[in-house]
Design a protein around this motif. Structure first.
Motif, PDB file in Angstrom:
ATOM      1  N   PRO A 130       5.707 -28.932  15.054  1.00 57.64           N
ATOM      2  CA  PRO A 130       5.479 -28.811  16.355  1.00 57.64           C
ATOM      3  C   PRO A 130       6.583 -28.858  16.841  1.00 57.64           C
ATOM      4  CG  PRO A 130       5.896 -31.885  16.021  1.00 57.64           C
ATOM      5  CD  PRO A 130       5.443 -30.383  14.540  1.00 57.64           C
ATOM      6  N   THR A 131       7.745 -28.311  16.278  1.00 62.41           N
ATOM      7  CA  THR A 131       8.854 -27.465  17.448  1.00 62.41           C
ATOM      8  C   THR A 131       8.331 -26.117  17.108  1.00 62.41           C
ATOM      9  OG1 THR A 131      10.198 -27.758  14.956  1.00 62.41           O
ATOM     10  CG2 THR A 131      10.124 -29.576  16.351  1.00 62.41           C
ATOM     11  N   GLY A 132       7.352 -26.149  16.285  1.00 61.86           N
ATOM     12  CA  GLY A 132       7.681 -24.209  16.090  1.00 61.86           C
ATOM     13  C   GLY A 132       6.642 -22.927  16.777  1.00 61.86           C
ATOM     14  N   GLU A 133       6.598 -22.744  17.622  1.00 58.77           N
ATOM     15  CA  GLU A 133       5.826 -21.862  18.355  1.00 58.77           C
ATOM     16  C   GLU A 133       4.647 -22.022  17.924  1.00 58.77           C
ATOM     17  OE1 GLU A 133       4.123 -17.254  19.847  1.00 58.77           O
ATOM     18  OE2 GLU A 133       6.415 -17.566  18.137  1.00 58.77           O
ATOM     19  N   VAL A 134       3.643 -22.242  18.544  1.00 53.23           N
ATOM     20  CA  VAL A 134       1.904 -22.017  18.289  1.00 53.23           C
ATOM     21  C   VAL A 134       1.293 -21.420  18.187  1.00 53.23           C
ATOM     22  CG1 VAL A 134      -0.643 -23.838  19.182  1.00 53.23           C
ATOM     23  CG2 VAL A 134       1.887 -24.905  19.099  1.00 53.23           C
ATOM     24  N   VAL A 173      -4.490 -25.135  14.544  1.00 57.51           N
ATOM     25  CA  VAL A 173      -3.052 -24.492  15.033  1.00 57.51           C
ATOM     26  C   VAL A 173      -3.124 -24.210  12.792  1.00 57.51           C
ATOM     27  CG1 VAL A 173      -0.686 -24.662  14.825  1.00 57.51           C
ATOM     28  CG2 VAL A 173      -3.266 -25.743  16.686  1.00 57.51           C
ATOM     29  N   ASP A 182      -1.217 -33.494  16.344  1.00 59.30           N
ATOM     30  CA  ASP A 182      -1.458 -31.906  16.279  1.00 59.30           C
ATOM     31  C   ASP A 182      -2.909 -32.700  18.122  1.00 59.30           C
ATOM     32  OD1 ASP A 182      -2.801 -33.825  14.352  1.00 59.30           O
ATOM     33  OD2 ASP A 182      -3.193 -31.996  13.925  1.00 59.30           O
ATOM     34  N   VAL A 191      -3.599 -21.337  23.615  1.00 55.92           N
ATOM     35  CA  VAL A 191      -2.730 -21.484  24.376  1.00 55.92           C
ATOM     36  C   VAL A 191      -2.306 -20.722  25.451  1.00 55.92           C
ATOM     37  CG1 VAL A 191      -0.135 -21.020  23.405  1.00 55.92           C
ATOM     38  CG2 VAL A 191      -1.540 -21.690  21.564  1.00 55.92           C
ATOM     39  N   PRO A 192      -1.235 -21.206  26.355  1.00 53.91           N
ATOM     40  CA  PRO A 192      -1.583 -20.803  28.127  1.00 53.91           C
ATOM     41  C   PRO A 192      -0.447 -19.606  27.413  1.00 53.91           C
ATOM     42  CG  PRO A 192      -2.085 -23.392  28.287  1.00 53.91           C
ATOM     43  CD  PRO A 192      -1.876 -22.984  26.551  1.00 53.91           C
ATOM     44  N   VAL A 231      -3.204 -30.658  24.321  1.00 51.95           N
ATOM     45  CA  VAL A 231      -2.863 -30.905  22.450  1.00 51.95           C
ATOM     46  C   VAL A 231      -1.479 -30.645  22.084  1.00 51.95           C
ATOM     47  CG1 VAL A 231      -5.472 -30.953  21.648  1.00 51.95           C
ATOM     48  CG2 VAL A 231      -4.419 -29.042  21.753  1.00 51.95           C
ATOM     49  N   VAL A 232      -1.053 -30.704  20.569  1.00 51.74           N
ATOM     50  CA  VAL A 232       0.337 -30.405  20.480  1.00 51.74           C
ATOM     51  C   VAL A 232       1.411 -30.889  21.391  1.00 51.74           C
ATOM     52  CG1 VAL A 232       1.583 -28.973  18.904  1.00 51.74           C
ATOM     53  CG2 VAL A 232      -0.986 -28.565  19.204  1.00 51.74           C
ATOM     54  N   GLY A 233       1.105 -31.597  22.041  1.00 58.12           N
ATOM     55  CA  GLY A 233       2.194 -32.034  23.259  1.00 58.12           C
ATOM     56  C   GLY A 233       1.957 -30.919  23.933  1.00 58.12           C
ATOM     57  N   ALA A 245       1.097 -27.921  24.366  1.00 59.10           N
ATOM     58  CA  ALA A 245       1.555 -26.773  24.379  1.00 59.10           C
ATOM     59  C   ALA A 245       0.600 -25.718  23.537  1.00 59.10           C
ATOM     60  CB  ALA A 245       2.401 -26.526  22.646  1.00 59.10           C
ATOM     61  N   ALA A 246      -0.497 -26.131  23.572  1.00 58.95           N
ATOM     62  CA  ALA A 246      -1.783 -26.116  23.373  1.00 58.95           C
ATOM     63  C   ALA A 246      -3.353 -26.514  24.207  1.00 58.95           C
ATOM     64  CB  ALA A 246      -2.423 -25.470  21.674  1.00 58.95           C
ATOM     65  N   LEU A 247      -3.727 -26.014  24.557  1.00 60.42           N
ATOM     66  CA  LEU A 247      -5.420 -26.678  25.539  1.00 60.42           C
ATOM     67  C   LEU A 247      -6.684 -27.052  24.412  1.00 60.42           C
ATOM     68  CD1 LEU A 247      -5.186 -25.621  28.915  1.00 60.42           C
ATOM     69  CD2 LEU A 247      -4.441 -27.729  27.693  1.00 60.42           C
ATOM     70  N   GLN A 270       7.962 -34.510  23.973  1.00 61.12           N
ATOM     71  CA  GLN A 270       6.145 -35.083  23.803  1.00 61.12           C
ATOM     72  C   GLN A 270       5.924 -36.348  22.996  1.00 61.12           C
ATOM     73  OE1 GLN A 270       4.850 -32.395  20.438  1.00 61.12           O
ATOM     74  NE2 GLN A 270       3.415 -33.586  20.222  1.00 61.12           N
ATOM     75  N   ILE A 274       9.352 -26.593  22.790  1.00 66.39           N
ATOM     76  CA  ILE A 274       8.252 -27.406  23.215  1.00 66.39           C
ATOM     77  C   ILE A 274       8.543 -28.558  23.537  1.00 66.39           C
ATOM     78  CG2 ILE A 274       5.905 -26.968  22.066  1.00 66.39           C
ATOM     79  CD1 ILE A 274       6.222 -24.806  21.122  1.00 66.39           C
ATOM     80  N   GLN A 275       8.645 -29.356  22.250  1.00 70.98           N
ATOM     81  CA  GLN A 275       8.153 -30.788  22.921  1.00 70.98           C
ATOM     82  C   GLN A 275       9.130 -31.008  23.672  1.00 70.98           C
ATOM     83  OE1 GLN A 275      10.001 -31.241  18.995  1.00 70.98           O
ATOM     84  NE2 GLN A 275       8.755 -32.454  18.274  1.00 70.98           N
TER      85      GLN A 275
END
Lengths: 257, 318
Positions: free
Chosen positions: A14-18, A27, A127, A224-225, B131-133, B135-137, B252, B271-272
């Protein structure tokens, strides 16, 4: 003797780019890599902390693909005794399915003579963030459950659990067998030793299959917004920017007197 | 058709995230808005409910509920759902809200969608959830007969209703089972005031990350938080290194904050971490790296060492 089962999930780091897969349903962790959720790493550390002094065992279980063996073995490398892989495509499973698969594995182990006093899970997966697998599992096993636990101590057949509540640390005393979901922060993460890694490579991992019918998660798409363009106003550099910063604080009306 | 919202009480009133959840539930236009509270509702909670447009406030005051037990709270929510004939139950996306709702889901064999930020359609229920804290929907359908949602903190503003509700108090009789109380808080070790309790609801948060340099690097951060009447928040690396306690962590796997001002010092902005502070109204970053994500995403920035900048700010404030 306290035997603990810890459930871990293989998740994209989760620390990386999604980055999403081409179909937009998953993902894609091929670039960022995969790991175990932070809460579950804490759960493994807590499990070892509870079981070791009592001469008990720690089993690490994952519901997922063959690749999830990496997370199971990572748990063994930091002190778990053995592992279980419930083979499934985790992306097709919803939280109720995962709870059922774990419950079935607990039952199968019990039939084979291994019972668990405590089942630990992460509070929520990094996730999917469903916040419910542990609670659902507890109902399937008919056990008490506490969520958001940061420390666990076992004496006899009672577990004392600490969790952060709105007014401070909430203390629970729960009869075993029980289920708890773990929040990181109460225990230092464990790092594998060379010996631990060697042991994990050779350790036995039992494979199981889940006989249930997946209900799924209801997922239809991921997105991903897009990050908005930077609109930062640089107030200055170093301590000379202090007057400008304080002017902003006053403008925001956060300075009283 | 009606909606039931679980309202959490903090310092005598409906918590900020509960007020947001009420506004969110009302915006769905899914019929009468009901609220449920565990314990006797203080007058300020009633006022918050009226302002939010609540028609009926279900109140469960069984002495057995005085100490928190998630399963017992779930029994209360179930009873309120039955009394309101609800087909939608919404809880704040807090640790407690998610836990209680998960119990309801497990007890009733229902689906639950956590951390929802928007509802695309009510029939069928289609939601967007973080989702993903964050970072995504995820777009997901919730095909239960009764739908359970927890609302991501700070996804909406706690706006008042155009027309206030009556918030008629309706006592709720709940039949608790011994199993509902087998995991119950036996005692609370209360935090001292001023140690960043209430971080999630703080109006000002002064944050610090790796740039603090060590456990002794927070003096100016603490002093500035105190000067501004705010709370201290830290990044995950700070708690992982044992410099500060976990309850101060923003991100997160920590608290999600929505202050009027977040002053982020020596925090790169992973991101977190961003997942926990993105709802801040104004962000000011103090960082030596002008390209750090926290700087580029901030409203204002000072490029410099927090150990030099913060003392100068304190001096300027007088």
């Amino acid at each position: 003797m306290t035997n603990v089962l810890v459930c871990v999930k293989r998740v994209p780091d989760p620390t990386g780019e999604v980055v999403l897969t081409a179909d937009g349903l998953r993902v894609d962790g091929r670039f960022a890599g995969y790991t175990t959720s932070a809460h579950e790493e804490a759960a493994v550390a807590l499990a070892v902390q509870v079981a070791e002094p009592s001469g008990g065992t720690v089993t690490v279980l994952s519901v997922g693909s063959e690749d999830s063996l990496e997370q199971v073995r990572a748990g063994i490398a930091v002190g778990a005794t053995d592992g279980v892989l419930v083979e499934a495509d985790a992306d097709l499973l919803g939280p109720a399915d995962v709870a059922e698969a774990v419950a079935q594995a607990v039952g199968a182990r019990a039939d084979a003579g291994t019972t668990y006093d405590l089942v630990l899970l992460g509070n929520d997966a990094a996730d999917t963030g469903d916040f419910q697998v542990g609670v659902r599992l507890a109902y399937l096993l008919d056990r008490p459950v506490v969520a958001g636990v940061q420390t666990v101590a076992v004496e006899g057949d009672v577990a004392t659990l600490h969790a952060e509540g709105p007014e401070g640390t909430e203390v629970y005393e729960v009869a075993l067998p029980a289920v708890a979901t773990v929040l990181e922060g109460g225990v230092a993460p464990k790092y594998p030793s060379v010996m631990g890694r060697m042991r994990a490579k050779k350790a036995e991992v039992e494979r199981m299959t889940w006989s249930g019918t997946p209900g799924g998660s209801g997922r239809e798409a991921l997105s991903v917004p897009e990050a908005p363009p930077s609109q930062v106003t640089v107030l200055g550099e170093g301590p000379t920017a202090a007057p400008a910063l304080v002017a902003v604080l006053r403008e925001l009306k956060v300075v009283h007197a | 058709m009606s909606v039931v919202v679980l309202v959490e009480v903090e310092e005598g009133r409906a918590s900020l995230v509960s007020r947001e959840t009420l506004a969110f539930a009302r915006s769905l236009g899914a019929g009468d808005l009901h609220a449920v509270v565990v314990g006797a509702a203080p007058e300020a909670v009633l006022a918050d409910c009226r302002e939010a447009g609540v028609a009926v406030l279900h109140e469960a005051s069984d002495p057995a509920l005085e100490r928190y037990a998630a399963a017992a709270w779930a029994a209360v929510v179930e009873a309120a759902g039955r009394a309101a004939r609800a087909d939608l139950v919404v809880a704040p996306g807090t640790g407690r809200g998610n836990e209680v709702l998960a119990h309801v889901a497990a007890r009733r064999g229902l689906r639950m969608a956590a951390n929802v930020v928007a509802v695309e359609s009510l029939s069928p229920l289609v939601v967007q959830r973080q989702v993903v804290g964050g970072a995504a929907l995820e777009r997901a359908t919730v095909p239960s007969r009764v739908r359970l949602l927890s609302m991501a903190g700070h996804a909406v503003d706690p706006t008042p209703a155009d027309t206030p509700g009556e918030a008629r108090v309706q006592p709720l009789a709940v039949a608790l089972d011994a199993k509902d109380l087998r995991a119950q808080v036996v005692r609370v070790e209360r935090r001292e005031r001023g140690d960043s309790s209430g971080l999630a609801a703080a109006k000002v948060v002064v944050g610090a990350g790796r740039g603090a340099g060590g456990p002794d690097g927070f003096a100016a951060v603490d002093a500035l938080a105190q000067r501004l009447g705010g709370a201290v928040g830290v990044s995950r690396v700070v708690t992982s290194l044992g410099w500060r306690p976990h309850h101060e962590q923003v991100g997160q796997t920590g608290s999600r904050i929505a202050p009027d001002l977040y002053l982020a010092c020596g925090i790169s902005g992973s991101i977190q971490h961003w997942a926990g502070c993105a709802s801040s109204r104004t962000i000011i970053a103090v960082n030596t790296d002008a390209d750090a994500p926290m700087v580029t995403k901030a409203d204002y920035a000072v490029i410099g060492d927090m150990h030099e900048v913060l003392p100068a700010v304190l001096e300027e404030l007088g």
